[in-house]
Design a protein around this motif. Structure first.
Motif, mmCIF file in Angstrom:
data_model
loop_
_atom_site.group_PDB
_atom_site.id
_atom_site.type_symbol
_atom_site.label_atom_id
_atom_site.label_comp_id
_atom_site.label_asym_id
_atom_site.label_seq_id
_atom_site.Cartn_x
_atom_site.Cartn_y
_atom_site.Cartn_z
ATOM 1 N N THR A 8 -48.623 35.162 13.564
ATOM 2 C CA THR A 8 -48.628 33.724 13.767
ATOM 3 C C THR A 8 -47.300 33.100 13.383
ATOM 4 O O THR A 8 -46.810 32.176 14.035
ATOM 5 C CB THR A 8 -49.763 33.077 12.943
ATOM 6 O OG1 THR A 8 -51.004 33.639 13.348
ATOM 7 C CG2 THR A 8 -49.794 31.575 13.154
ATOM 8 N N ARG A 9 -46.687 33.618 12.329
ATOM 9 C CA ARG A 9 -45.457 33.012 11.813
ATOM 10 C C ARG A 9 -44.179 33.674 12.314
ATOM 11 O O ARG A 9 -43.086 33.242 11.967
ATOM 12 C CB ARG A 9 -45.473 33.075 10.278
ATOM 13 C CG ARG A 9 -46.597 32.304 9.623
ATOM 14 C CD ARG A 9 -46.439 30.810 9.801
ATOM 15 N NE ARG A 9 -45.187 30.305 9.252
ATOM 16 C CZ ARG A 9 -44.980 30.085 7.965
ATOM 17 N NH1 ARG A 9 -45.938 30.305 7.080
ATOM 18 N NH2 ARG A 9 -43.829 29.629 7.547
ATOM 19 N N ARG A 10 -44.303 34.707 13.118
ATOM 20 C CA ARG A 10 -43.112 35.449 13.531
ATOM 21 C C ARG A 10 -42.142 34.579 14.322
ATOM 22 O O ARG A 10 -40.934 34.595 14.100
ATOM 23 C CB ARG A 10 -43.521 36.667 14.374
ATOM 24 C CG ARG A 10 -42.361 37.625 14.606
ATOM 25 C CD ARG A 10 -42.790 38.835 15.399
ATOM 26 N NE ARG A 10 -41.718 39.817 15.473
ATOM 27 C CZ ARG A 10 -41.742 40.874 16.259
ATOM 28 N NH1 ARG A 10 -42.799 41.093 17.047
ATOM 29 N NH2 ARG A 10 -40.744 41.718 16.284
ATOM 30 N N GLY A 11 -42.686 33.807 15.270
ATOM 31 C CA GLY A 11 -41.819 32.937 16.064
ATOM 32 C C GLY A 11 -41.076 31.948 15.196
ATOM 33 O O GLY A 11 -39.888 31.687 15.410
ATOM 34 N N GLU A 12 -41.776 31.385 14.194
ATOM 35 C CA GLU A 12 -41.138 30.415 13.309
ATOM 36 C C GLU A 12 -39.977 31.033 12.548
ATOM 37 O O GLU A 12 -38.904 30.421 12.424
ATOM 38 C CB GLU A 12 -42.160 29.861 12.321
ATOM 39 C CG GLU A 12 -41.560 28.872 11.337
ATOM 40 C CD GLU A 12 -42.447 28.627 10.130
ATOM 41 O OE1 GLU A 12 -41.905 28.222 9.081
ATOM 42 O OE2 GLU A 12 -43.665 28.859 10.220
ATOM 43 N N GLU A 17 -34.074 31.947 11.705
ATOM 44 C CA GLU A 17 -32.869 32.790 11.710
ATOM 45 C C GLU A 17 -31.862 32.279 12.731
ATOM 46 O O GLU A 17 -30.648 32.276 12.479
ATOM 47 C CB GLU A 17 -33.258 34.239 12.016
ATOM 48 C CG GLU A 17 -34.057 34.916 10.905
ATOM 49 C CD GLU A 17 -34.493 36.312 11.284
ATOM 50 O OE1 GLU A 17 -34.055 36.804 12.358
ATOM 51 O OE2 GLU A 17 -35.264 36.923 10.521
ATOM 52 N N GLU A 18 -32.339 31.843 13.897
ATOM 53 C CA GLU A 18 -31.439 31.346 14.941
ATOM 54 C C GLU A 18 -30.780 30.046 14.501
ATOM 55 O O GLU A 18 -29.576 29.833 14.700
ATOM 56 C CB GLU A 18 -32.213 31.134 16.241
ATOM 57 C CG GLU A 18 -31.360 31.063 17.485
ATOM 58 C CD GLU A 18 -30.666 32.379 17.807
ATOM 59 O OE1 GLU A 18 -29.535 32.311 18.340
ATOM 60 O OE2 GLU A 18 -31.227 33.457 17.532
ATOM 61 N N MET A 19 -31.554 29.163 13.868
ATOM 62 C CA MET A 19 -31.017 27.883 13.418
ATOM 63 C C MET A 19 -30.044 28.029 12.249
ATOM 64 O O MET A 19 -29.236 27.134 11.981
ATOM 65 C CB MET A 19 -32.154 26.941 13.012
ATOM 66 C CG MET A 19 -32.996 26.422 14.154
ATOM 67 S SD MET A 19 -32.078 25.345 15.300
ATOM 68 C CE MET A 19 -31.861 26.474 16.682
ATOM 69 N N ALA A 36 -41.824 28.470 21.683
ATOM 70 C CA ALA A 36 -42.979 28.720 22.552
ATOM 71 C C ALA A 36 -43.922 29.770 21.974
ATOM 72 O O ALA A 36 -45.107 29.809 22.334
ATOM 73 C CB ALA A 36 -42.497 29.156 23.938
ATOM 74 N N MET A 37 -43.426 30.587 21.058
ATOM 75 C CA MET A 37 -44.274 31.623 20.459
ATOM 76 C C MET A 37 -45.371 31.036 19.576
ATOM 77 O O MET A 37 -46.287 31.757 19.185
ATOM 78 C CB MET A 37 -43.417 32.610 19.653
ATOM 79 C CG MET A 37 -42.645 33.592 20.520
ATOM 80 S SD MET A 37 -41.578 34.708 19.547
ATOM 81 C CE MET A 37 -42.823 35.679 18.661
ATOM 82 N N HIS A 38 -45.302 29.741 19.272
ATOM 83 C CA HIS A 38 -46.403 29.149 18.492
ATOM 84 C C HIS A 38 -47.691 29.151 19.312
ATOM 85 O O HIS A 38 -48.786 29.103 18.749
ATOM 86 C CB HIS A 38 -46.051 27.723 18.054
ATOM 87 C CG HIS A 38 -46.297 26.680 19.089
ATOM 88 N ND1 HIS A 38 -45.393 26.408 20.107
ATOM 89 C CD2 HIS A 38 -47.350 25.830 19.295
ATOM 90 C CE1 HIS A 38 -45.873 25.447 20.870
ATOM 91 N NE2 HIS A 38 -47.058 25.069 20.402
ATOM 92 N N ARG A 39 -47.560 29.225 20.644
ATOM 93 C CA ARG A 39 -48.733 29.307 21.517
ATOM 94 C C ARG A 39 -49.042 30.743 21.912
ATOM 95 O O ARG A 39 -50.210 31.134 21.949
ATOM 96 C CB ARG A 39 -48.508 28.475 22.789
ATOM 97 C CG ARG A 39 -48.490 26.976 22.550
ATOM 98 C CD ARG A 39 -48.273 26.213 23.842
ATOM 99 N NE ARG A 39 -49.343 26.421 24.793
ATOM 100 C CZ ARG A 39 -50.466 25.686 24.837
ATOM 101 N NH1 ARG A 39 -50.647 24.716 23.957
ATOM 102 N NH2 ARG A 39 -51.379 25.911 25.748
ATOM 103 N N ARG A 40 -48.015 31.493 22.206
ATOM 104 C CA ARG A 40 -48.191 32.903 22.590
ATOM 105 C C ARG A 40 -47.202 33.734 21.784
ATOM 106 O O ARG A 40 -46.037 33.867 22.173
ATOM 107 C CB ARG A 40 -47.937 33.084 24.089
ATOM 108 C CG ARG A 40 -48.929 32.362 24.977
ATOM 109 C CD ARG A 40 -48.698 32.740 26.431
ATOM 110 N NE ARG A 40 -49.617 32.079 27.330
ATOM 111 C CZ ARG A 40 -49.665 32.297 28.650
ATOM 112 N NH1 ARG A 40 -48.829 33.161 29.197
ATOM 113 N NH2 ARG A 40 -50.529 31.658 29.410
ATOM 114 N N PRO A 41 -47.632 34.291 20.673
ATOM 115 C CA PRO A 41 -46.706 35.028 19.798
ATOM 116 C C PRO A 41 -46.345 36.412 20.337
ATOM 117 O O PRO A 41 -46.635 37.437 19.728
ATOM 118 C CB PRO A 41 -47.491 35.116 18.483
ATOM 119 C CG PRO A 41 -48.918 35.069 18.892
ATOM 120 C CD PRO A 41 -48.987 34.178 20.092
ATOM 121 N N ASP A 42 -45.706 36.406 21.503
ATOM 122 C CA ASP A 42 -45.305 37.652 22.160
ATOM 123 C C ASP A 42 -43.791 37.621 22.350
ATOM 124 O O ASP A 42 -43.270 36.883 23.187
ATOM 125 C CB ASP A 42 -46.025 37.774 23.503
ATOM 126 C CG ASP A 42 -45.694 39.079 24.227
ATOM 127 O OD1 ASP A 42 -44.849 39.843 23.720
ATOM 128 O OD2 ASP A 42 -46.280 39.323 25.300
#
Length: 399
Positions: A8-12, A17-19, A36-42
């Motif tokens: 769930t938190r991977r995208g965040e 890291e990018e920011m 967008a990974m907050h909706r689809r964490p892929d």
């Protein structure tokens, strides 16, 4: 449990890291994909989006004259607009502004916009900027009231591109007129058709001298849009995810304080759960007292229909507050799990007995570090059914 939390938190965390990179090194496509990974964490969807935009840029390049022959920036912009916004049957990609469902959260998710060819001004602008950059035209965003646009970073070229309106290329005077008409429409609607004098909008041209790429401002607007959409839809769990994203891209300390306070983060703390619970109890007590008063007065002045409508509105309000309380309580539990994993990473299983209450509170909300995800994934892979059962017993509903 740990695997679910990490996913769930991977995208965040990838977004964080990018920011953390210097502005010039931030990849807008990746950062938008992580949002967008907050909706689809892929994570593969982020790679797919990057690959698709690269491929589209290759196709666009074929429509432009060779660089050696020279390219006029305005002609290049016109070609980009035709390529991106012309209908498919006319050889374009068919991107359009989703005016019919503007507040669909998918409009803010890059993978969804690429798939549906529909978006809002800021996501369509992102794709436009990335295509332009790949064919040699650097562009930056322009935050305007009610509309996000982009402009080329070209000396003495004072034009803007409205990606929500088919990539139309506008002079500042055109934008001023458009915004003036927009405000007239709002004022007329609010006055139910009352004639409104023409509104004059003047845009400060000073931003044309600023060639700075500002990823934090850009994604602050993306996330603010998303957060407001989720709050309006009463999807508080998703709103909370976006609030967490916002902590990583605040362009100024003032914006960060707002996001941590009234901007949303404070709505999901232990204190807010208690405050909201107190408010709910007071509402119930007041409504009960009012019902008793109505009984004592007999029919009273209010009609049965009005009384029923008032009770229905109160019930809806209570349901909304109850949902916020539930989300706040879930947030507190999640933070407790994150704290435990972070302490395992740092080898700090116990709090310092001299730590102040303020420091403890700050430690309770410590960000979920990258190493924590790796440990969480490892623990999840190694756990047996017995361990999972033990976790469920220990943490109850923390998941």
């Amino acid at each position: 449990m740990f695997a679910s939390l990490a996913q769930t938190r991977r995208g965040e965390m990838l977004f964080a890291e990018e920011m953390a990179k210097p502005d010039a090194e931030v990849c807008f496509v990746k950062a938008a994909g992580y949002v967008a990974m907050h909706r689809r964490p892929d994570l593969s969807r982020v790679d797919d989006a990057l690959a698709e935009i690269d491929e589209l840029a290759v196709e666009l390049e074929k429509l432009l004259p060779p660089i050696a022959e020279g390219r006029f920036p305005l002609r290049t912009l016109k070609q980009i607009s035709r390529f991106m916004f012309d209908p498919v049957e006319d050889g374009g990609l068919g991107f359009v502004g989703n005016g019919s469902d503007f507040y669909d959260p998918r409009n803010s998710c890059l993978d969804e916009v690429l798939a549906t060819r529909k978006g809002i001004p800021i996501t369509l602008s992102l794709i436009y900027m990335e295509l332009a950059r790949r064919v040699g035209v650097e562009m930056v965003g322009v935050n305007l009231p009610g509309r996000f646009m982009v402009r080329p970073v070209v000396h003495e070229m004072e034009v803007l591109v409205d990606c929500f309106n088919g990539g139309e290329i506008l002079f500042v005077e055109d934008v001023e007129e458009m915004l003036g008409s927009f405000y007239i429409l709002l004022e007329t609607s609010s006055e139910k058709g009352t004639a409104t004098p023409k509104t004059s909008i003047t845009i400060d041209r000073g931003f044309f001298g600023d060639q700075t790429i500002r990823p934090r401002q850009f994604f602050t607007r993306v996330l603010t849009n998303l957060k407001q959409i989720y709050f309006n839809k009463e999807e508080y769990s998703n709103a909370l995810l976006i609030v967490n994203y916002q902590q990583h891209c605040s362009p100024t300390d003032e914006v960060k304080r707002f996001n941590e306070g009234t901007g949303g983060f404070a709505c999901f703390s232990n204190e807010s759960a208690e405050t909201l619970s107190g408010y709910l109890a007071e509402c119930l007590a007041a409504e009960t007292a009012e019902d008793e008063s109505e009984k004592d007065k007999g029919k009273g002045k209010a009609s049965p229909q009005a009384h029923a409508a008032k009770k229905l509105a109160a019930a809806k309000d209570r349901a909304q507050v109850s949902a916020m309380i539930e989300t706040a309580q879930t947030q507190v539990k999640r933070l407790a799990v994150e704290k435990m994993v972070n302490q395992a990473v740092r080898g700090n299983g116990e709090e310092d007995e001299h730590m102040t209450d303020k420091s403890k509170k700050k430690n309770d909300q410590v960000p979920f570090e990258g190493d924590s995800f790796r440990i969480a994934d490892e623990v999840s892979r190694r756990s047996t059914d017995e361990d999972d059962a033990s976790d469920d017993e220990s943490f109850g509903e923390s998941n």
